[in-house]
Each structure stands twice: as C-alpha cells, then as structure tokens.
Write an enzyme that holds these catalytic residues in place. Sequence first.
Site, PDB file in Angstrom:
ATOM      1  N   GLU A   1     -46.527  83.647-108.751  1.00  0.00           N
ATOM      2  CA  GLU A   1     -47.670  84.466-109.280  1.00  0.00           C
ATOM      3  C   GLU A   1     -47.266  84.473-110.646  1.00  0.00           C
ATOM      4  OE1 GLU A   1     -50.336  84.562-110.676  1.00  0.00           O
ATOM      5  OE2 GLU A   1     -51.398  86.353-109.850  1.00  0.00           O
ATOM      6  N   ASP A   2     -47.504  84.794-112.052  1.00  0.00           N
ATOM      7  CA  ASP A   2     -46.718  84.456-113.203  1.00  0.00           C
ATOM      8  C   ASP A   2     -46.796  86.411-113.044  1.00  0.00           C
ATOM      9  OD1 ASP A   2     -49.471  85.294-113.470  1.00  0.00           O
ATOM     10  OD2 ASP A   2     -50.031  85.017-115.098  1.00  0.00           O
TER      11      ASP A   2
ATOM     12  N   ASP B   1     -49.692  92.348-112.022  1.00  0.00           N
ATOM     13  CA  ASP B   1     -49.902  93.376-112.542  1.00  0.00           C
ATOM     14  C   ASP B   1     -50.930  94.985-112.630  1.00  0.00           C
ATOM     15  OD1 ASP B   1     -51.320  95.437-115.586  1.00  0.00           O
ATOM     16  OD2 ASP B   1     -52.956  94.719-115.098  1.00  0.00           O
TER      17      ASP B   1
ATOM     18  N   PHE C   1     -48.971  94.226-122.885  1.00  0.00           N
ATOM     19  CA  PHE C   1     -49.901  93.188-122.060  1.00  0.00           C
ATOM     20  C   PHE C   1     -48.537  91.826-122.910  1.00  0.00           C
ATOM     21  CE2 PHE C   1     -52.256  89.144-122.962  1.00  0.00           C
ATOM     22  CZ  PHE C   1     -53.802  89.407-121.897  1.00  0.00           C
TER      23      PHE C   1
ATOM     24  N   ARG D   1     -49.078  79.848-123.992  1.00  0.00           N
ATOM     25  CA  ARG D   1     -49.140  79.357-122.838  1.00  0.00           C
ATOM     26  C   ARG D   1     -47.591  78.658-123.193  1.00  0.00           C
ATOM     27  NH1 ARG D   1     -52.295  80.634-118.297  1.00  0.00           N
ATOM     28  NH2 ARG D   1     -54.829  79.926-119.065  1.00  0.00           N
TER      29      ARG D   1
HETATM   30  P1  IMP Z   1     -53.996  92.069-111.313  1.00  0.00           P
HETATM   31  O1  IMP Z   1     -55.243  91.549-110.199  1.00  0.00           O
HETATM   32  O2  IMP Z   1     -54.407  93.387-112.633  1.00  0.00           O
HETATM   33  O3  IMP Z   1     -52.948  92.750-110.603  1.00  0.00           O
HETATM   34  O4  IMP Z   1     -53.970  90.858-112.624  1.00  0.00           O
HETATM   35  C1  IMP Z   1     -53.145  89.838-112.341  1.00  0.00           C
HETATM   36  C2  IMP Z   1     -53.815  89.355-113.178  1.00  0.00           C
HETATM   37  O5  IMP Z   1     -54.118  89.169-114.337  1.00  0.00           O
HETATM   38  C3  IMP Z   1     -52.402  87.975-114.112  1.00  0.00           C
HETATM   39  O6  IMP Z   1     -52.004  86.857-112.809  1.00  0.00           O
HETATM   40  C4  IMP Z   1     -52.195  87.502-115.281  1.00  0.00           C
HETATM   41  O7  IMP Z   1     -52.951  86.246-114.952  1.00  0.00           O
HETATM   42  C5  IMP Z   1     -53.490  88.454-115.694  1.00  0.00           C
HETATM   43  N1  IMP Z   1     -52.848  89.727-115.872  1.00  0.00           N
HETATM   44  C6  IMP Z   1     -51.810  90.700-115.756  1.00  0.00           C
HETATM   45  N2  IMP Z   1     -50.915  91.471-116.915  1.00  0.00           N
HETATM   46  C7  IMP Z   1     -51.106  90.163-117.997  1.00  0.00           C
HETATM   47  C8  IMP Z   1     -50.498  90.152-119.566  1.00  0.00           C
HETATM   48  O8  IMP Z   1     -49.237  90.709-120.122  1.00  0.00           O
HETATM   49  N3  IMP Z   1     -50.934  88.655-120.038  1.00  0.00           N
HETATM   50  C9  IMP Z   1     -51.968  87.900-119.778  1.00  0.00           C
HETATM   51  N4  IMP Z   1     -52.266  88.014-118.219  1.00  0.00           N
HETATM   52  C10 IMP Z   1     -51.747  88.870-117.242  1.00  0.00           C
HETATM   53 MG    MG Z   2     -53.008  84.884-112.912  1.00  0.00          MG
END
Ligand code: IMP
Ligand code: MG
Length: 180
Positions: free
Chosen positions: A103-104, A107, A156, A169
């Site tokens: 995963e990237d 959050d 962010f 990207r």
């Molecule tokens: P979560 O479900 O809140 O953990 O969100 C995870 C996903 O939200 C990641 O796979 C990202 O695609 C996106 N995301 C979370 N934080 C960022 C950020 O700072 N920049 C861009 N995408 C983000």
């Molecule tokens: Mg994502």
Amino acid sequence: MSIDHSSYVIDELISAKSIAARVESLAKDISEFYSDTDKLVVVGLLRGSFVFIADLVRELQMPVEVDFLEVSSYGDAMESSREVRIMKDLRGEIEGRDVLVVEDIIDTGHTMTHVMTLLQGRGPKRLEIATLLDKPSRREVEVKARWVGFEIPDEFVVGYGIDYAQRNRNLPYIGKVRQL
Ligand code: IMP
Ligand code: MG
C-alpha cells in the site's frame, strides 16, 4: 468539485534518495521473512502503490507473482469517504499462498481493514502488509502493517505514485501539499 492546481505548492518531505535506501532495506527484511516461500504473491493496491511495488519487487530475493487490487476510497478529495468498494479484483487465487499486500499510505486504516478482511476470507497461508507511508496520528481503526517505510505527520502528501486529484504521481520524491 474541481481543484485549482495553481493554488498550492509541493514541499519536499522525503527525497528520492531516502526512498530508494528505505525500499532496499524493507526488501531485505521482507526477503528474510519469506525466505522459505516457494513463491510470494505481491498484491499492489491501485493506483497509489504502483511506483513503490515496482521498486520493491525488483529488490526481492524470492520468486514473486505480482497482482493488483483496486478499491475505491477517496474519490478526488482529501477526505476519506470511509466507503470501500472493489473496482478491480485480483486475477489470481491466493488460497494457501504467501501474500504481501503493498500500500502507499495507511491513514485512517479503513481501506486496509476492508482489504484485509476480504483477502483473509480467501484463506491465504500468510497475509502481511507493507506500506510505504503511515500516518499513525490519523488512525480510526487498528491496522497491523509488518513493514512501514516512513511514519509521517498528518500532512497531505503526493509523489512517488501518490496523487492529489490524479496529479503529481510522477514526482520522484514525496512532498507535502501546501495551500497558498
Ligand atoms: P485510509 O482508508 O484512510 O487509511 O486511506 C488510505 C488511502 O487514502 C491511501 O491508499 C491513499 O490512497 C489515500 N490517502 C491517504 N492519505 C493520503 C495523502 O496524504 N495523499 C494522497 N492520498 C492519501
Ligand atoms: Mg490508495
């Protein structure tokens, strides 16, 4: 909702050089952990993990199969919708296999929680997570990533595969978005 891409700047947070060094060391740890596997299934979450997975798999020391899963989460905005839908499923079977989800960013943790429940239900032998970035201060549900590239503050970020409204990207480094 449209986003004005001239109303923000990107400040470098993690250099391309630092990322490369960290990816190399993560790959070493992952290769050691899975040293006894016949083949590792590396599952990249689209689209944000595509650069990370490309660099990571080239450093892995065991036979590897690459597959992709796409789930919807943020749309084009900065806030999580907390709704997760499968947009593109895996092509291969993972039952009885060693699986590494790449995963990237983790959050709030909602996306990864849904993905892990989905994949666990298919009966993999071992299922682990490698995430390039982690924002622990944002967590709403607990997620256990065995490998984390960098812990970052509540900012962010973009670059190295990660977008803001489908842009940035292609930046070779990770930067934080600063609104002007
Ligand atoms: P979560 O479900 O809140 O953990 O969100 C995870 C996903 O939200 C990641 O796979 C990202 O695609 C996106 N995301 C979370 N934080 C960022 C950020 O700072 N920049 C861009 N995408 C983000
Ligand atoms: Mg994502």
